[in-house]
Design an enzyme around this catalytic site. Structure first.
Site, PDB file in Angstrom:
ATOM      1  N   GLN A   1      90.594  58.073  12.242  1.00 36.59           N
ATOM      2  CA  GLN A   1      89.901  56.843  11.194  1.00 36.59           C
ATOM      3  C   GLN A   1      88.267  57.584  11.005  1.00 36.59           C
ATOM      4  OE1 GLN A   1      92.071  53.568  13.266  1.00 36.59           O
ATOM      5  NE2 GLN A   1      90.560  52.917  12.094  1.00 36.59           N
TER       6      GLN A   1
ATOM      7  N   ARG B   1      92.397  45.584  14.047  1.00 36.74           N
ATOM      8  CA  ARG B   1      92.086  44.974  12.814  1.00 36.74           C
ATOM      9  C   ARG B   1      90.998  44.003  12.666  1.00 36.74           C
ATOM     10  NH1 ARG B   1      96.534  44.756   8.111  1.00 36.74           N
ATOM     11  NH2 ARG B   1      95.094  44.393   6.372  1.00 36.74           N
ATOM     12  N   CYS B   2      89.767  44.333  13.189  1.00 39.25           N
ATOM     13  CA  CYS B   2      88.809  43.541  13.041  1.00 39.25           C
ATOM     14  C   CYS B   2      87.467  44.217  13.405  1.00 39.25           C
ATOM     15  CB  CYS B   2      88.697  42.259  14.158  1.00 39.25           C
ATOM     16  SG  CYS B   2      88.840  42.720  15.847  1.00 39.25           S
TER      17      CYS B   2
ATOM     18  N   GLU C   1      89.970  42.997   7.331  1.00 39.60           N
ATOM     19  CA  GLU C   1      89.988  42.071   8.496  1.00 39.60           C
ATOM     20  C   GLU C   1      89.970  40.797   8.736  1.00 39.60           C
ATOM     21  OE1 GLU C   1      87.056  44.632  10.245  1.00 39.60           O
ATOM     22  OE2 GLU C   1      88.310  46.326  10.797  1.00 39.60           O
TER      23      GLU C   1
END
Lengths: 809, 164
Positions: A239, A386-387, A762
Site C-alpha cells: 500500500q 479500513r480506517c 473508510e
C-alpha cells in the site's frame, strides 16, 4: 472525443471533460473484467523459485534445534534459511513502523503460533511446501501469555528477551518487560474535576476484539536481485511502495537507487498491506543467496494468523454530564494488545494512532485519554482496518458510551446527540484532545437522516414491538442503531505526522505531451479505490484536458514521485490535493503561453473549461490542446519548453469527514438471529469527485463494518492456538447475509483542501461498526441490557438474551 | 514425482500437458497455461476467486486436481468474449454498474454469473444472491454485482459467449 475544443457550448465541453463530480466509468475495469489484471502472483520471471515458511506450532517456545537436512533432502528444495543465517547480515530483526523491532525469522524463541521459523526455497511452490512440512524443529514449550490484562503481572512470563533490559521504549519509559508504552493526552485534572462535580456519570468496559482486514488477495512478493547489475527489483502487495523501498534500503544496506519497488494491481488492502513482513525480506534474501528471482505468496491461514491484525483494544469509557444531558467530560483508558512485536502502523508520534478523536462530533469541554500497549503471545499488528489510525476504535467508544449515557439519563439517544453536537458556527473547532476540526454541519446531516428513516415513527414501532414481546405475543424485538461519527483522515501535516522520519506529504507529477494527452504519476497506490479514474477527473477539471486523455500511474518507485502511500483515507485529501495543485501549475504555464500566442496580457485572459479566452472576446481563445502543442514549439521568450509540473503537498490540517447512519434491526430472542431491515448511510465527504465510486466505497465499507460488528473474531485458546484462521471460521459475509444499503449525502467542502474533498473510503466502516452494535444494544436497552460486546453473532446475542432472563418469559 | 499427461480444452484450445498427480487445476491454468485471470484467495474452496467453468458447471479450480479434469472443456474469464470481439454482456454490465473494485474476485464472479444465467436466464434478486454465495467479494458489498447480473440478464446478447 479527444478534441473537445470544437464543441461550441462550454457546458457540453465540461461534460466531455469528465471532471470532478461526474460518474465516470472506471478505467481499471477494462482490464479487470477481462482477466488482464496484473497482481503479484501473476508476476513470473525466468528461473523463478518459490519460498515458503516453516512456522511454529507453539505460541511460546524455545527453539532447541533445527535440522536443515530434513528439508534439504526433499526433492526440489534448494535452500533453507534460518535466523542463524540472517545474523551475519544483521537481518534477523527488522525495524517496525512503531519503533520496535520484529523477528524476521524466530531467533532462539518463538513468540506466537505460526511465527516464521525457517524459509524454504524450492523449484516450485509444491516442493517449497513439502520442504516446510518436512523441516524438523525441536522446541521446548514455555508458558504462553494470552490475556493482555495479565501482561504486566509481576509473575508474567517475559516475552521479549531481546529487549528485556530496555527500560525506555520508542514512546517513553517501560514499567515491565511486557510493557510497550503508556501514552496519554488531554487535561487529566480538569477531566477529573468535571467528573467529581457532574450530576450524572457513566462508565463502561467496551472490548473491541481482534479482527483482521482479510483482503481477498493475500500478501506476497517477488524479489529479483540481478547478480550482475546488483539492482534489486521487488514486486509486492504494498500500500506504500516508496516507504517499502526506503525500509528495504535501511535494513539491507542496498543503496536506495539500486532498489526498484513495484506494487502491481493489489487485490484489496484495508490496512493489511501497509506493513513490512518477514516474507518480503526473505524473498529478497533468498534471491541474493540463490541469484534467482524468488516468489513468496501467503496462503489464507498465514494471512489471517500472522500478518497485521486490527483492533484488540480493551476500552474503558466514561462520560460526565448534567442531568439534562449536556456532556461535560470524557475519559477513556485503553489496554492495547499489540501481540509479540509492536508493529502498529501509525505515524511515529502517535503510538495509539488518532484514538483521541474519541470525543467524536460533540462539544466536550474536558477530556483525558490514556492508552497502554502491552505484549502478548500473538501475531504483531494493530493496523487500521479500513480506517484512519485507530479511528474505528475511537468512534466506537464515543458512539457506544453516548448510548449508555442516554440510557442512564432516560433520554432519547438521537436527542442527546443533537444537544451535544459541535455547532456549525464553532468551526474550526479545537477539541479537548487537541485536534482542530476543519468544517461540518452536523445538525443538518442528522436532521436529514432522521427524516429519511422516519426516526420518530421507528421509535413508536419499536415500543409497539416491545409491548408485543412483553405480552408474550411475539419473540422479536427491534433495535435502532444510531451512529453519528467524525473521522480524522488525510495524514497528514508533517508537523504532526511522519513515518520513519519522513513527513506524510504526497505527490503528483504530470507531463503533458505535445498532442494534449498526458501522464500523471502519484505517490499513492490504489487497491481497488479507482485512483486511475478519479485522479484523472481532478486533473481534467484543473487542466481542461479530457480525463480519457490522462493516464494515471502509481506503484513503481522508479517512475512515480515519492509519496507515503494509500491508507487512512489519505489519497484524496493529500495526493488528490497534489493532483489539483500540479494541474494548476500546468494551467498557469498554459496561461502564459496563451498570453504569448494571443498577444494580450495574461491577466486579460479567463479560463473557459478547456482553455483560455480573451476576457469579453470568447472567440479569441486557445484550447489546452493548442497550448500543449505550443509548449513544445512556441513559448514566450525566456520560458522553458515542455509542459510538466510536480507538486509535493504537505497538508495544513487533516480533514474531518462525518456522517449519520441508522440501522434498523429485528432480533429473534430465541435464536439470537439479527435481521437488518434497513441501513441508511448519510456521508459528508466534502466535494464529491465521482458519486458512483463514492457509493461503491460506502457499500463496501458498510459490508466490512457489518462483518466486524456481527461476526469477525480472531480468537485464541489458553495455549495461544489461533482459533479462526481460515475462511471456514473467519466471517466474510456472502451476498446472502449482506444487507442492502441506502446511501445519501450532504456536502460541506473542506476549507483548506484545494478542491474541498475530504476522503470517503473508510467512513462507512468507522461509522458502520457502532451503528450495528448500537442496534443490537438498543434492542435490549429496555429489557435490562446496557452493553454487550462484539461480535454480535447469533450465539452471542442468544447468550446475552438468556443472561438477561429473556428466554423463560 | 512422476508426471502424467492430461488433455484439456481451454477456451476452445486443446492442450496436452504434463502434471504431477497432485497439481491443482488453478495452478495448471495460471502457471502452465498462463491464464492468470482466475485467482487464489483462500485455498479452502470458500472464496470462489478461482471459479472457472468445467464441462458446463461452475468449479472452484483450487479444489480440483488437474488430473480430474482430463478431457474436460474449460472456460475461463479470458474466454468469455471472443478475441478482438465485443465484450460479453456481463463484462459490460460489471463495469457499467460499478460491480467491481479491486478486481480480484471479478474473474471468478463473472464466470459464476455466466453459469448462473445459463441455469436461470432471468433470476430474481434472491436467486442471484444465493447463486453467487460461493463467491466472496471484500470490496463492493455485492449490491452492484447483483445489479450488474440483473442488467446483463436483460441484455440481448447475454447468451452469446464466445463460441468454443
Amino acid at each position: 472525443m479527444n478534441d473537445i475544443a470544437t464543441i461550441p457550448s462550454p457546458a457540453d465541453r465540461a461534460e466531455k471533460l469528465e471532471g470532478i463530480g461526474c460518474k465516470r466509468k472506471r478505467v481499471e475495469d477494462v482490464r479487470f473484467t477481462q482477466g488482464r489484471g496484473n497482481y503479484v502472483d501473476d508476476v513470473t520471471l525466468p528461473g523463478m523459485l518459490f519460498g515458503d515458511f516453516a512456522r511454529s506450532p507453539y505460541a511460546h517456545a524455545r527453539i532447541k534445534q533445527i535440522n536443515k537436512a530434513s528439508a534439504l533432502n526433499v526433492p526440489g528444495v534448494l535452500a533453507v534459511i534460518t535466523a542463524e543465517d540472517l545474523i551475519p547480515l544483521n537481518l534477523h530483526y527488522m525495524p517496525t513502523l512503531a519503533g520496535d523491532v520484529q523477528a524476521v525469522l524466530a531467533h532462539e524463541k518463538v513468540l506466537f503460533q505460526n511465527q516464521e521459523v525457517a524459509f524454504i526455497v524450492a523449484r516450485d511452490r509444491y516442493a517449497a511446501a513439502d520442504g516446510a512440512d518436512a523441516l524438523e524443529v525441536e522446541y521446548e514449550e514455555l508458558t504462553p501469555l494470552i490475556d493482555p490484562h495479565k501482561s504486566l503481572y509481576a509473575d508474567a512470563p517475559v516475552l521479549r528477551e531481546d529487549i528485556q533490559e530496555k527500560t525506555v521504549g520508542a514512546h517513553g519509559p517501560r514499567e515491565h518487560p511486557n510493557h510497550i508504552f503508556t501514552w496519554s493526552v488531554g487535561d487529566e485534572a480538569a477531566t477529573e474535576a468535571a467528573f467529581q462535580s457532574a450530576d450524572v456519570v457513566v462508565k463502561e468496559y467496551i472490548a473491541h476484539p481482534r479482527v483482521h482486514p482479510c483482503p481477498l488477495e493475500t500478501c506476497g512478493s517477488v524479489a529479483h536481485m540481478d547478480p550482475v547489475t546488483k539492482q534489486l527489483t521487488l514486486w509486492g502487495t504494498f500500500q506504500a511502495p516508496h516507504v517499502v523501498r526506503t525500509v528495504a534500503a535501511l535494513i539491507t544496506g542496498i543503496p536506495e537507487h539500486k532498489i526498484r519497488v513495484i506494487a502491481p494491481d493489489i487485490g484489496g488492502g484495508f490496512g493489511n498491506k501497509v506493513g513490512v513482513y518477514p516474507g518480503y525480506v526473505l524473498s529478497i534474501v533468498a534471491s541474493i543467496v540463490t541469484g534467482k528471482p524468488v516468489k513468496w505468496i501467503e496462503d489464507r491461514m498465514e494471512n489471517l494468523s500472522t500478518t497485521a491484525f486490527a483492533r484488540d483494544y480493551h476500552i474503558t469509557a466514561e462520560l460526565a454530564a448534567t442531568k439534562d444531558g449536556k456532556i461535560l467530560a470524557l475519559r477513556s483508558n485503553v489496554l492495547a494488545d499489540h501481540g509479540a512485536f509492536d508493529a502498529c502502523a501509525d505515524p511515529s508520534k502517535y503510538p495509539a494512532g488518532f484514538y483521541h478523536i474519541c470525543t467524536g462530533a460533540y462539544d466536550i469541554a474536558a477530556a483525558f485519554v490514556s492508552v497502554k500497549g502491552v505484549y502478548t503471545n500473538k501475531a504483531a499488528g494493530g493496523v487500521s482496518y479500513r480506517c484512519s489510525f485507530r479511528v474505528t476504535e475511537a468512534a466506537y467508544t464515543i458512539e457506544r458510551i453516548i448510548e449508555v449515557l442516554a440510557l442512564k439519563l432516560g433520554m432519547d439517544a438521537g436527542e442527546l446527540r443533537l444537544k451535544n453536537f459541535i455547532k456549525p458556527e464553532q468551526f474550526p473547532y479545537k477539541s479537548a484532545t487537541g485536534w482542530e476540526y476543519d468544517s461540518g454541519d452536523y445538525p443538518t446531516a442528522m436532521a436529514k437522516a432522521m427524516q429519511a428513516v422516519d426516526y420518530d415513527g421507528l421509535r413508536v414501532r419499536q415500543a409497539q414491538m416491545l409491548e408485543e414481546f412483553k405480552a408474550g405475543r411475539s419473540r422479536e424485538v427491534l433495535g435502532i442503531g444510531i451512529s453519528f461519527f467524525t473521522e480524522i483522515v488525510g495524514a497528514g501535516p508533517s508537523k504532526n505526522c511522519d513515518i520513519l522520519g519522513i513527513g506524510m506529504f504526497d505527490s503528483c507529477e504530470i507531463r503533458v505531451h505535445p498532442t494534449g494527452a498526458a501522464i500523471a504519476r502519484l505517490g499513492t497506490k490504489s487497491q481497488g479505490q479507482g485512483h486511475e479514474t478519479t485522479y484523472a477527473q481532478i486533473l481534467a477539471s484543473e487542466t481542461g484536458l479530457p480525463a480519457d486523455m490522462i493516464t494515471i500511474e502509481e506503484g513503481d518507485t522508479d517512475t512515480a514521485p515519492y509519496g507515503l502511500g494509500t491508507y487512512g483515507s489519505r489519497s484524496t485529501p493529500v495526493a488528490g490535493a497534489a493532483c489539483a495543485r500540479a494541474g494548476r501549475k500546468i494551467r498557469h504555464k498554459a496561461q502564459l503561453i496563451a498570453s504569448h500566442l494571443l498577444e494580450v496580457h495574461h491577466d486579460d485572459l479567463e479560463w473557459d473549461v478547456d482553455g483560455f479566452a480573451v476576457k469579453g472576446v470568447p472567440d479569441r481563445r486557445k484550447s489546452m490542446k493548442e497550448l500543449a502543442w505550443a509548449a513544445y514549439n512556441n513559448v514566450p521568450e525566456g520560458m522553458e519548453m515542455g509542459l510538466e509540473a510536480v507538486d509535493y503537498y504537505d497538508p495544513p490540517n487533516f480533514t474531518y469527514p462525518y456522517g449519520a447512519y441508522f440501522c434498523v434491526m429485528r432480533i429473534d430472542i430465541d435464536t439470537g438471529e439479527a435481521k437488518i431491515e434497513r441501513f441508511y448511510a448519510l456521508d459528508d465527504c466534502g466535494t464529491r469527485i465521482n458519486p458512483m465510486i463514492i457509493e461503491g466505497q460506502v457499500h463496501g465499507g458498510l459490508t466490512e463494518a457489518f462483518a466486524v460488528a456481527m461476526g469477525q473474531l480472531i480468537d485464541f485458546d489458553e495455549n495461544g492456538n489461533v482459533m479462526g484462521a481460515s475462511l471456514m471460521d473467519f466471517f466474510l459475509p456472502t451476498a446472502v447475509e449482506t444487507p442492502k444499503w441506502e446511501t445519501d449525502y450532504t456536502e460541506v467542502p473542506s476549507p483548506h483542501h484545494p478542491i474541498g474533498a475530504k476522503g470517503v473510503g473508510e467512513s462507512p466502516h468507522v461509522g458502520g461498526v457502532p451503528a450495528f452494535s448500537n442496534a443490537v444494544n438498543d434492542a435490549f436497552a429496555k429489557l435490562g441490557g446496557v452493553h454487550t460486546h462484539m461480535p454480535h453473532t447469533a450465539a452471542n446475542i442468544w447468550t446475552y438474551a438468556r443472561d438477561l432472563g429473556l428466554q423463560d418469559s | 514425482m512422476v508426471k502424467m499427461i492430461v488433455s484439456l480444452t481451454v477456451n476452445g484450445e486443446e492442450h496436452e500437458i504434463a502434471v504431477e498427480p497432485r497439481e491443482l487445476l488453478i495452478h495448471t491454468l495460471r502457471e502452465q497455461l498462463r491464464l492468470t485471470g482466475a485467482h487464489i484467495g483462500c485455498d479452502t474452496t470458500h472464496c470462489g476467486a478461482c471459479t472457472v467453468d468445467v464441462n458446463g458447471q461452475s468449479v472452484k479450480s483450487c479444489t480440483m486436481f488437474t488430473a480430474q479434469a482430463d478431457g474436460a472443456e474449460i472456460r475461463t474469464v479470458e474466454g468469455l468474449a471472443k478475441p478482438g470481439g465485443p465484450l460479453h454482456a456481463l463484462q459490460d454490465a460489471f463495469r457499467n454498474e460499478h460491480g467491481l473494485q479491486c478486481g480480484f474476485c471479478t474473474p471468478g464472479m463473472l464466470m459464476r454469473a455466466y453459469r448462473l444465467l445459463q441455469e436461470i436466464p432471468d433470476p430474481n434478486e434472491d436467486q442471484i444472491r444465493w447463486g453467487i454465495s460461493g463467491n466472496l467479494c471484500r470490496c463492493t458489498g455485492y449490491q452492484n454485482i447483483v445489479k450488474a447480473i440483473q442488467s446483463a440478464a436483460h441484455a440481448e446478447h447475454v447468451a452469446e459467449a464466445a463460441e468454443l
